[in-house]
Design a protein around this motif. Structure first.
Motif, PDB file in Angstrom:
ATOM      1  N   ILE A 197      57.904   9.646  58.297  1.00  0.00           N
ATOM      2  CA  ILE A 197      58.748   9.094  57.233  1.00  0.00           C
ATOM      3  C   ILE A 197      58.769   7.583  57.424  1.00  0.00           C
ATOM      4  O   ILE A 197      59.002   7.099  58.536  1.00  0.00           O
ATOM      5  CB  ILE A 197      60.178   9.668  57.296  1.00  0.00           C
ATOM      6  N   HIS A 198      58.545   6.837  56.350  1.00  0.00           N
ATOM      7  CA  HIS A 198      58.564   5.371  56.379  1.00  0.00           C
ATOM      8  C   HIS A 198      59.846   4.917  55.694  1.00  0.00           C
ATOM      9  O   HIS A 198      60.070   5.242  54.523  1.00  0.00           O
ATOM     10  CB  HIS A 198      57.339   4.800  55.668  1.00  0.00           C
ATOM     11  N   ILE A 199      60.655   4.161  56.426  1.00  0.00           N
ATOM     12  CA  ILE A 199      61.967   3.758  55.937  1.00  0.00           C
ATOM     13  C   ILE A 199      62.036   2.241  55.851  1.00  0.00           C
ATOM     14  O   ILE A 199      61.924   1.557  56.865  1.00  0.00           O
ATOM     15  CB  ILE A 199      63.085   4.271  56.879  1.00  0.00           C
ATOM     16  N   GLY A 200      62.245   1.720  54.640  1.00  0.00           N
ATOM     17  CA  GLY A 200      62.440   0.279  54.476  1.00  0.00           C
ATOM     18  C   GLY A 200      63.786  -0.121  55.051  1.00  0.00           C
ATOM     19  O   GLY A 200      64.777   0.614  54.923  1.00  0.00           O
ATOM     20  N   ALA A 201      63.858  -1.268  55.690  1.00  0.00           N
ATOM     21  CA  ALA A 201      65.084  -1.707  56.364  1.00  0.00           C
ATOM     22  C   ALA A 201      66.274  -1.827  55.413  1.00  0.00           C
ATOM     23  O   ALA A 201      67.416  -1.666  55.821  1.00  0.00           O
ATOM     24  CB  ALA A 201      64.849  -3.044  57.066  1.00  0.00           C
ATOM     25  N   CYS A 202      66.027  -2.092  54.126  1.00  0.00           N
ATOM     26  CA  CYS A 202      67.104  -2.263  53.145  1.00  0.00           C
ATOM     27  C   CYS A 202      67.343  -1.024  52.294  1.00  0.00           C
ATOM     28  O   CYS A 202      68.162  -1.050  51.376  1.00  0.00           O
ATOM     29  CB  CYS A 202      66.799  -3.450  52.228  1.00  0.00           C
ATOM     30  N   ALA A 203      66.638   0.061  52.568  1.00  0.00           N
ATOM     31  CA  ALA A 203      66.814   1.287  51.781  1.00  0.00           C
ATOM     32  C   ALA A 203      68.215   1.838  52.002  1.00  0.00           C
ATOM     33  O   ALA A 203      68.660   1.960  53.145  1.00  0.00           O
ATOM     34  CB  ALA A 203      65.770   2.322  52.186  1.00  0.00           C
ATOM     35  N   PRO A 204      68.925   2.177  50.927  1.00  0.00           N
ATOM     36  CA  PRO A 204      70.260   2.759  51.089  1.00  0.00           C
ATOM     37  C   PRO A 204      70.206   4.055  51.895  1.00  0.00           C
ATOM     38  O   PRO A 204      69.263   4.842  51.766  1.00  0.00           O
ATOM     39  CB  PRO A 204      70.716   3.035  49.656  1.00  0.00           C
ATOM     40  N   LEU A 205      71.210   4.270  52.717  1.00  0.00           N
ATOM     41  CA  LEU A 205      71.257   5.482  53.526  1.00  0.00           C
ATOM     42  C   LEU A 205      71.285   6.737  52.650  1.00  0.00           C
ATOM     43  O   LEU A 205      70.737   7.767  53.030  1.00  0.00           O
ATOM     44  CB  LEU A 205      72.468   5.453  54.457  1.00  0.00           C
ATOM     45  N   SER A 206      71.885   6.642  51.457  1.00  0.00           N
ATOM     46  CA  SER A 206      71.908   7.802  50.567  1.00  0.00           C
ATOM     47  C   SER A 206      70.499   8.147  50.091  1.00  0.00           C
ATOM     48  O   SER A 206      70.171   9.333  49.945  1.00  0.00           O
ATOM     49  CB  SER A 206      72.837   7.563  49.379  1.00  0.00           C
ATOM     50  N   THR A 207      69.654   7.153  49.866  1.00  0.00           N
ATOM     51  CA  THR A 207      68.265   7.412  49.479  1.00  0.00           C
ATOM     52  C   THR A 207      67.540   8.126  50.610  1.00  0.00           C
ATOM     53  O   THR A 207      66.837   9.114  50.386  1.00  0.00           O
ATOM     54  CB  THR A 207      67.545   6.094  49.126  1.00  0.00           C
ATOM     55  N   LEU A 208      67.713   7.642  51.823  1.00  0.00           N
ATOM     56  CA  LEU A 208      67.107   8.282  52.984  1.00  0.00           C
ATOM     57  C   LEU A 208      67.587   9.724  53.112  1.00  0.00           C
ATOM     58  O   LEU A 208      66.798  10.645  53.343  1.00  0.00           O
ATOM     59  CB  LEU A 208      67.426   7.490  54.251  1.00  0.00           C
ATOM     60  N   GLN A 209      68.867   9.945  52.933  1.00  0.00           N
ATOM     61  CA  GLN A 209      69.433  11.286  53.031  1.00  0.00           C
ATOM     62  C   GLN A 209      68.797  12.212  51.996  1.00  0.00           C
ATOM     63  O   GLN A 209      68.404  13.340  52.314  1.00  0.00           O
ATOM     64  CB  GLN A 209      70.944  11.219  52.831  1.00  0.00           C
ATOM     65  N   HIS A 210      68.664  11.769  50.753  1.00  0.00           N
ATOM     66  CA  HIS A 210      68.101  12.609  49.688  1.00  0.00           C
ATOM     67  C   HIS A 210      66.622  12.904  49.928  1.00  0.00           C
ATOM     68  O   HIS A 210      66.168  14.032  49.681  1.00  0.00           O
ATOM     69  CB  HIS A 210      68.319  11.969  48.325  1.00  0.00           C
ATOM     70  N   VAL A 211      65.877  11.914  50.401  1.00  0.00           N
ATOM     71  CA  VAL A 211      64.457  12.152  50.712  1.00  0.00           C
ATOM     72  C   VAL A 211      64.341  13.184  51.826  1.00  0.00           C
ATOM     73  O   VAL A 211      63.530  14.111  51.749  1.00  0.00           O
ATOM     74  CB  VAL A 211      63.736  10.830  51.084  1.00  0.00           C
ATOM     75  N   CYS A 212      65.163  13.053  52.856  1.00  0.00           N
ATOM     76  CA  CYS A 212      65.115  14.016  53.968  1.00  0.00           C
ATOM     77  C   CYS A 212      65.515  15.414  53.504  1.00  0.00           C
ATOM     78  O   CYS A 212      64.948  16.414  53.968  1.00  0.00           O
ATOM     79  CB  CYS A 212      66.001  13.553  55.113  1.00  0.00           C
ATOM     80  N   GLU A 213      66.472  15.531  52.585  1.00  0.00           N
ATOM     81  CA  GLU A 213      66.847  16.833  52.042  1.00  0.00           C
ATOM     82  C   GLU A 213      65.670  17.472  51.311  1.00  0.00           C
ATOM     83  O   GLU A 213      65.399  18.670  51.470  1.00  0.00           O
ATOM     84  CB  GLU A 213      68.035  16.695  51.081  1.00  0.00           C
ATOM     85  N   ARG A 214      64.965  16.660  50.504  1.00  0.00           N
ATOM     86  CA  ARG A 214      63.805  17.190  49.761  1.00  0.00           C
ATOM     87  C   ARG A 214      62.698  17.625  50.712  1.00  0.00           C
ATOM     88  O   ARG A 214      62.096  18.677  50.534  1.00  0.00           O
ATOM     89  CB  ARG A 214      63.278  16.132  48.780  1.00  0.00           C
ATOM     90  N   VAL A 215      62.431  16.793  51.726  1.00  0.00           N
ATOM     91  CA  VAL A 215      61.366  17.124  52.686  1.00  0.00           C
ATOM     92  C   VAL A 215      61.707  18.413  53.419  1.00  0.00           C
ATOM     93  O   VAL A 215      60.861  19.305  53.558  1.00  0.00           O
ATOM     94  CB  VAL A 215      61.147  15.964  53.688  1.00  0.00           C
ATOM     95  N   GLU A 216      62.935  18.527  53.892  1.00  0.00           N
ATOM     96  CA  GLU A 216      63.324  19.712  54.660  1.00  0.00           C
ATOM     97  C   GLU A 216      63.285  20.971  53.800  1.00  0.00           C
ATOM     98  O   GLU A 216      62.920  22.053  54.277  1.00  0.00           O
ATOM     99  CB  GLU A 216      64.716  19.522  55.262  1.00  0.00           C
ATOM    100  N   ALA A 217      63.617  20.858  52.533  1.00  0.00           N
ATOM    101  CA  ALA A 217      63.637  22.016  51.641  1.00  0.00           C
ATOM    102  C   ALA A 217      62.243  22.404  51.149  1.00  0.00           C
ATOM    103  O   ALA A 217      62.042  23.534  50.680  1.00  0.00           O
ATOM    104  CB  ALA A 217      64.532  21.732  50.446  1.00  0.00           C
ATOM    105  N   ASP A 218      61.296  21.501  51.256  1.00  0.00           N
ATOM    106  CA  ASP A 218      59.942  21.756  50.749  1.00  0.00           C
ATOM    107  C   ASP A 218      59.140  22.540  51.790  1.00  0.00           C
ATOM    108  O   ASP A 218      58.772  22.009  52.834  1.00  0.00           O
ATOM    109  CB  ASP A 218      59.260  20.420  50.442  1.00  0.00           C
TER     110      ASP A 218
END
Length: 182
Positions: free
Chosen positions: A121-142
């Protein structure tokens, strides 16, 4: 239904609900601005408070690095502000003063993006934590995601669920939390 009156702030009696609107100088806000106006470089002298500073909004990575290089060398320093969750507290309650603030534009996509490959997973330093959380939810569910990737995404998602409120996660970023050790 009775609604109790909301408390006013002690500084000038302003309604506390307006506080998020006062976190950044008006010129940095781009509500209603066209995308070309929102992504133009900007320098704002904040004189709204006795200890206001100069705000910079670089629109490219080269501009951002140039500002960091310039103000690191002169000794005056600067603070990068993304969600203002930490600097806002430092300046309001701890009376900290920073002569320069840098607010990286969203046009610097690599700072705000969250993406993944089959193994990372590549995380931009300024990416909102909620965006990171939603991406991780999608990845885990896929179910087509690799086991290794789901093994990374699951703990991040689980931790972020308990980290601060959703309002804070919408503006706070991983880079800021790492730098301030919060």
């Amino acid at each position: 239904t009775y609604l109790a009156p909301l408390p006013a702030e002690s500084d000038g009696g302003r309604d506390w609900r307006e506080q998020p609107n006062r976190m950044f100088p008006d010129d940095l806000k781009t509500k209603g601005a066209s995308s070309s106006e929102a992504n133009r470089p900007l320098v704002v002298m904040d004189q709204s408070a006795p200890r206001g500073g100069t705000w910079f909004k670089p629109t490219t990575l080269v501009e951002l690095l140039g500002l960091l290089r310039t103000y690191a060398e002169d000794g005056g320093g600067c603070k990068i502000v993304v969600g203002n969750t930490e600097v806002g507290i430092e300046t309001k309650f701890k009376q900290a003063f920073y002569p320069r603030y840098i607010y990286p534009s969203h046009s610097i996509g690599t700072l705000y993006s969250v993406s993944f490959t089959s193994e990372s997973i590549h995380i931009g330093a300024c990416a909102p934590l909620s965006t990171l959380q939603h991406v991780c939810e999608r990845v885990e569910a896929d179910s087509s995601s690799s086991v290794a990737l789901r093994r990374i995404a699951g703990p991040i998602k689980n931790m972020l669920r308990w980290f601060a409120s959703s309002q804070i996660r919408n503006v706070a970023c991983l880079g800021g939390n790492l730098v301030t050790a919060s």
